[in-house]
Structures are given as C-alpha cells and as structure tokens.
Design a protein around this motif. Structure first.
Motif, PDB file in Angstrom:
ATOM      1  N   ALA A  37       0.821  -1.206   0.000  1.00  0.00           N
ATOM      2  CA  ALA A  37       0.000   0.000   0.000  1.00  0.00           C
ATOM      3  C   ALA A  37       0.857   1.259   0.000  1.00  0.00           C
ATOM      4  N   LYS A  38       1.882   1.307   0.849  1.00  0.00           N
ATOM      5  CA  LYS A  38       2.719   2.496   0.918  1.00  0.00           C
ATOM      6  C   LYS A  38       3.541   2.679  -0.362  1.00  0.00           C
ATOM      7  N   GLN A  39       3.931   1.575  -0.992  1.00  0.00           N
ATOM      8  CA  GLN A  39       4.660   1.699  -2.254  1.00  0.00           C
ATOM      9  C   GLN A  39       3.769   2.299  -3.323  1.00  0.00           C
ATOM     10  N   GLY A  40       2.515   1.874  -3.383  1.00  0.00           N
ATOM     11  CA  GLY A  40       1.591   2.452  -4.355  1.00  0.00           C
ATOM     12  C   GLY A  40       1.402   3.938  -4.133  1.00  0.00           C
ATOM     13  N   TYR A  41       1.283   4.346  -2.867  1.00  0.00           N
ATOM     14  CA  TYR A  41       1.145   5.770  -2.552  1.00  0.00           C
ATOM     15  C   TYR A  41       2.401   6.533  -2.956  1.00  0.00           C
ATOM     16  N   GLY A  42       3.565   5.982  -2.629  1.00  0.00           N
ATOM     17  CA  GLY A  42       4.822   6.652  -2.955  1.00  0.00           C
ATOM     18  C   GLY A  42       5.010   6.848  -4.448  1.00  0.00           C
ATOM     19  N   ILE A  43       4.636   5.852  -5.242  1.00  0.00           N
ATOM     20  CA  ILE A  43       4.793   5.972  -6.693  1.00  0.00           C
ATOM     21  C   ILE A  43       3.826   7.011  -7.248  1.00  0.00           C
ATOM     22  N   LEU A  44       2.631   7.095  -6.682  1.00  0.00           N
ATOM     23  CA  LEU A  44       1.700   8.140  -7.109  1.00  0.00           C
ATOM     24  C   LEU A  44       2.290   9.524  -6.834  1.00  0.00           C
ATOM     25  N   MET A  45       2.895   9.703  -5.652  1.00  0.00           N
ATOM     26  CA  MET A  45       3.502  10.994  -5.337  1.00  0.00           C
ATOM     27  C   MET A  45       4.657  11.306  -6.292  1.00  0.00           C
ATOM     28  N   LEU A  46       5.453  10.279  -6.629  1.00  0.00           N
ATOM     29  CA  LEU A  46       6.572  10.459  -7.549  1.00  0.00           C
ATOM     30  C   LEU A  46       6.082  10.858  -8.933  1.00  0.00           C
ATOM     31  N   ASP A  47       5.074  10.149  -9.426  1.00  0.00           N
ATOM     32  CA  ASP A  47       4.583  10.433 -10.774  1.00  0.00           C
ATOM     33  C   ASP A  47       3.959  11.831 -10.842  1.00  0.00           C
ATOM     34  N   ALA A  48       3.230  12.205  -9.791  1.00  0.00           N
ATOM     35  CA  ALA A  48       2.634  13.547  -9.772  1.00  0.00           C
ATOM     36  C   ALA A  48       3.713  14.627  -9.767  1.00  0.00           C
ATOM     37  N   ALA A  49       4.778  14.394  -9.014  1.00  0.00           N
ATOM     38  CA  ALA A  49       5.876  15.370  -8.971  1.00  0.00           C
ATOM     39  C   ALA A  49       6.581  15.448 -10.315  1.00  0.00           C
ATOM     40  N   GLN A  50       6.801  14.305 -10.959  1.00  0.00           N
ATOM     41  CA  GLN A  50       7.444  14.311 -12.272  1.00  0.00           C
ATOM     42  C   GLN A  50       6.622  15.085 -13.299  1.00  0.00           C
ATOM     43  N   LYS A  51       5.300  14.961 -13.189  1.00  0.00           N
ATOM     44  CA  LYS A  51       4.440  15.651 -14.149  1.00  0.00           C
ATOM     45  C   LYS A  51       4.281  17.124 -13.798  1.00  0.00           C
ATOM     46  N   GLY A  52       4.869  17.560 -12.675  1.00  0.00           N
ATOM     47  CA  GLY A  52       4.724  18.949 -12.267  1.00  0.00           C
ATOM     48  C   GLY A  52       3.340  19.274 -11.748  1.00  0.00           C
ATOM     49  N   ARG A  53       2.612  18.248 -11.278  1.00  0.00           N
ATOM     50  CA  ARG A  53       1.261  18.430 -10.766  1.00  0.00           C
ATOM     51  C   ARG A  53       1.142  17.732  -9.401  1.00  0.00           C
ATOM     52  N   PRO A  54       1.906  18.158  -8.410  1.00  0.00           N
ATOM     53  CA  PRO A  54       1.858  17.488  -7.105  1.00  0.00           C
ATOM     54  C   PRO A  54       0.517  17.683  -6.414  1.00  0.00           C
ATOM     55  N   PHE A  55       0.213  16.770  -5.509  1.00  0.00           N
ATOM     56  CA  PHE A  55      -1.008  16.874  -4.725  1.00  0.00           C
ATOM     57  C   PHE A  55      -0.794  17.866  -3.583  1.00  0.00           C
ATOM     58  N   GLY A  56      -1.869  18.564  -3.215  1.00  0.00           N
ATOM     59  CA  GLY A  56      -1.815  19.457  -2.076  1.00  0.00           C
ATOM     60  C   GLY A  56      -1.853  18.679  -0.775  1.00  0.00           C
ATOM     61  N   ALA A  57      -1.733  19.399   0.337  1.00  0.00           N
ATOM     62  CA  ALA A  57      -1.685  18.762   1.651  1.00  0.00           C
ATOM     63  C   ALA A  57      -2.954  17.968   1.932  1.00  0.00           C
ATOM     64  N   ALA A  58      -4.106  18.520   1.611  1.00  0.00           N
ATOM     65  CA  ALA A  58      -5.362  17.817   1.867  1.00  0.00           C
ATOM     66  C   ALA A  58      -5.472  16.559   1.005  1.00  0.00           C
ATOM     67  N   GLY A  59      -5.077  16.665  -0.279  1.00  0.00           N
ATOM     68  CA  GLY A  59      -5.128  15.501  -1.155  1.00  0.00           C
ATOM     69  C   GLY A  59      -4.233  14.377  -0.677  1.00  0.00           C
ATOM     70  N   LYS A  60      -3.015  14.731  -0.248  1.00  0.00           N
ATOM     71  CA  LYS A  60      -2.108  13.712   0.293  1.00  0.00           C
ATOM     72  C   LYS A  60      -2.700  13.056   1.537  1.00  0.00           C
ATOM     73  N   ARG A  61      -3.292  13.884   2.396  1.00  0.00           N
ATOM     74  CA  ARG A  61      -3.872  13.359   3.629  1.00  0.00           C
ATOM     75  C   ARG A  61      -4.995  12.375   3.332  1.00  0.00           C
ATOM     76  N   HIS A  62      -5.845  12.694   2.373  1.00  0.00           N
ATOM     77  CA  HIS A  62      -6.953  11.803   2.029  1.00  0.00           C
ATOM     78  C   HIS A  62      -6.452  10.513   1.384  1.00  0.00           C
ATOM     79  N   LEU A  63      -5.433  10.615   0.549  1.00  0.00           N
ATOM     80  CA  LEU A  63      -4.854   9.412  -0.062  1.00  0.00           C
ATOM     81  C   LEU A  63      -4.239   8.503   0.992  1.00  0.00           C
ATOM     82  N   LEU A  64      -3.565   9.102   1.970  1.00  0.00           N
ATOM     83  CA  LEU A  64      -2.959   8.308   3.036  1.00  0.00           C
ATOM     84  C   LEU A  64      -4.014   7.680   3.927  1.00  0.00           C
ATOM     85  N   TRP A  65      -5.074   8.424   4.227  1.00  0.00           N
ATOM     86  CA  TRP A  65      -6.152   7.848   5.021  1.00  0.00           C
ATOM     87  C   TRP A  65      -6.730   6.628   4.306  1.00  0.00           C
TER      88      TRP A  65
END
Length: 347
Positions: free
Chosen positions: A128-156
């Motif tokens: 589960a954490k690997q899937g979350y980490g790769i999503l964060m990586l891909d979003a950063a690579q695309k220059g479209r990172p998630f905001g704090a609330a989005g990250k929090r909801h994904l982690l929840w």
C-alpha cells in the motif's frame, strides 16, 4: 531524479511496469481460468522460476541501497534519520533473529506461525505504501503534485484499505500452510469488518472527489501513478483472496513495480557518479569498460540477483541440510520458512 524527466522510462513502459501489466495478466487469468491441477502446477512453477529474476532481486536491491554507506548514515551525529537507520538496520533484524531463535529453542511451531501472519501484515503495508509513494513520484514528475489535503486523504485511504484487507483475510482463513509450517488466522468480529469496509468505501469516495476536482482544475492526472496506487491497494491485496495461486502471481508484479523505480534511481545515481571528479592521483582507476554506465548498472543488477539467490534458496537449503532440528514438528524446510519470512518482514 532529473527535474526535466517526466517519466521513469516512457509512458507505456511506466504504465506496464508500475501495474498496468498486472491488470492485463490478471484479466487473462480469470478469462482463461486454470481449473485442472496440471495447469495450475505449471503456472505455480513458472511464477517461482520468474521470481529468481524479479521477486528475489527486488528484495536484494533494497538491501544494497539501504546498507550502502550504512555507517555514515546510521551514526551521523544528532541525526533523526540516523536513529531510524539504526532501528531498521540493527534493532529490527536483531529482534527478528531473537524471535526465531526462541521459537527453535522452545520447539514451538505455533510461535513461528505468528511470524507468517506478521509477514502478511507487513507485506500488505509495504504494497500500500509503495503504491502511494509511486503516485507521489509520478505527480511530482508531471509537475502536478497533490496538495496537503489531497495527500492526507490518499494516506487515510491507504491506512484504512490495508488493515481492512488483513483483518478480512484473517477472518476468512482458519489455518494456512507456508513452507511446511502452519500459521493460524484469527476471527474478526463482523461488526468491526462492516465498519472498516464502510470507512474504506467513504475514504475511497473522498479520494475520487479529490481526483475529479484536480482533473477539473488542471485537465490532467498522473495516470501511471494512479494505476500504481489502485492496483497496489485494491487489486493486489483484495484480489489475492479469490485464489491461492494469485499469491504467486501478484508478488511478481509488485516486485516489477519496485524495480522500475529502483533501476531508474540507480541508473541516475551511476550516471551522476560518472560525471563526478576523477580519482585522485595515485588511486587505482577502474578499467575503461568498468567506468561505463551499462557496466556499472549491470554490476548492481547482477549483485542483486546473486544476493537474492543466496538469501532465498542457497543459504536456507544449506542450513536445512546442516542443522539438526525436529522435522516432525517443523517440517523439512524450516530455514526456507525462516529465510523467506525474515526477509519479507524486514524488507
């Protein structure tokens, strides 16, 4: 990571490696469902064979990266990261070794069975954490990172989906065998499971809402990262309950997902090293071919393959043949069980 790089390799390789290929293979599996024992045996042997080249090296690479320069990282003065390295790199392996030694000393196969259940607990967390980490990586690579609330909801969503899967799996199984040793599951109250499934569904709905709002604002989403997130948390964890043979298929694709990231990281690291200053006067330089990127990367991969073979097969088989223990209690593959369980939990 190169700031200009928008993909690990390219869009289609990323899609397949980060989880898309598993969707294709699992769809074919259920479409052409193998019912006879001979077909299932061939599939199981095939996946165990492929594990030599994908599953086992993925574990070994994590050790290569983690323990490289370990002394400097773990014993840096006043470093919170150093404390984490000491805990993960020294205390946890020592605790696991003490646990297995105590199990053998007391002759308790039941105690060892707890380690198997703990392994599946930590494996689910890792997926589960690997899937979350790769999503964060891909979003950063695309220059479209998630905001704090989005990250929090994904982690929840991660923190709800993963333990719900583990408890539901325990509730469905009374006992299961792993390398000749039986491990026991436990009953989970139906009311608790109902609450957890409801909370997971609500959390997933919140994530879907966030994704819709993100798409409406930016007109794009990190598709390959989302594929990695969805397959890691839902498809690989929950689908594996449908057929035991999927426990051999799913880890292959999880490992492939890991290798995509690690191999890109290592290739970048080797390229950066080659661009560094030459060795000081008097230092022995490596031969010209050894200083090329393909050679350095191939060395990393080959060492990982060798370490994986030693850790999962050679060392356990050697210990099973060398060490005397009660085979009526522990079966004939005790050290295979210990080796695989130890590496999975620590990884």
């Amino acid at each position: 990571m190169n700031a200009r790089r928008r993909h690990l390799f390219n869009p289609w390789l990323d899609f397949l490696g980060l989880g898309g290929a598993s969707l294709i293979v699992l769809a074919l599996f259920f479409l052409l469902y193998p019912e006879d024992d001979s077909a299932r045996a061939v599939l199981a042997v095939t996946m165990l064979f492929l594990a030599h080249f994908v599953n086992h090296p993925h574990f070994a690479h994590s050790y290569q990266l983690f323990y490289s320069g370990f002394r400097e990282k773990a014993f840096a003065p006043s470093s919170a990261l150093g404390r984490r390295y000491r805990t993960a790199g020294i205390l946890v392996p020592a605790a696991l070794a003490a646990f297995f030694a105590a199990s053998l000393a007391t002759g308790s196969a039941e105690l060892l069975g707890l380690a198997a259940n703990a392994m599946f607990f930590t494996v689910g967390w890792h997926y589960a954490k690997q899937g979350y980490g790769i999503l964060m990586l891909d979003a950063a690579q695309k220059g479209r990172p998630f905001g704090a609330a989005g990250k929090r909801h994904l982690l929840w969503n991660v923190h709800l989906a993963w333990p719900t899967y583990w408890l539901a799996t325990n509730d469905a199984l009374a006992a299961k065998e792993y390398w000749g040793l039986t491990y026991y599951a436990f009953d989970t109250p139906d009311a608790l499971l109902a609450v957890l499934f409801a909370a997971t569904a609500i959390s997933g709905a919140v994530v879907l809402r966030d994704l819709f709002l993100k798409w409406r604002q930016e007109r794009t989403l990190p598709v390959n990262g989302l594929v990695a997130y969805v397959v890691s948390i839902y498809v690989w964890l929950y689908l594996a309950r449908l057929d035991p043979i999927l426990l051999l298929i799913v880890p292959f694709f999880h490992s492939l997902q890991y290798l995509c990231v690690v191999w890109r990281y290592q290739a970048n690291l080797e390229a950066e090293t080659l661009r560094g200053p030459p060795p000081p006067d008097g230092a022995r330089a490596a031969p010209g071919w050894a200083r090329t990127l393909p050679a350095r990367f191939a060395r990393f991969v080959l060492i990982g393959g060798l370490l994986g073979g030693i850790g999962f097969w050679i060392a356990p088989h050697f210990l099973d043949s060398l060490v005397g223990y009660d085979r009526a209690v522990f079966g004939t593959t005790l050290f295979l069980f210990i080796g695989w369980t130890f590496i999975n939990i620590h990884h």
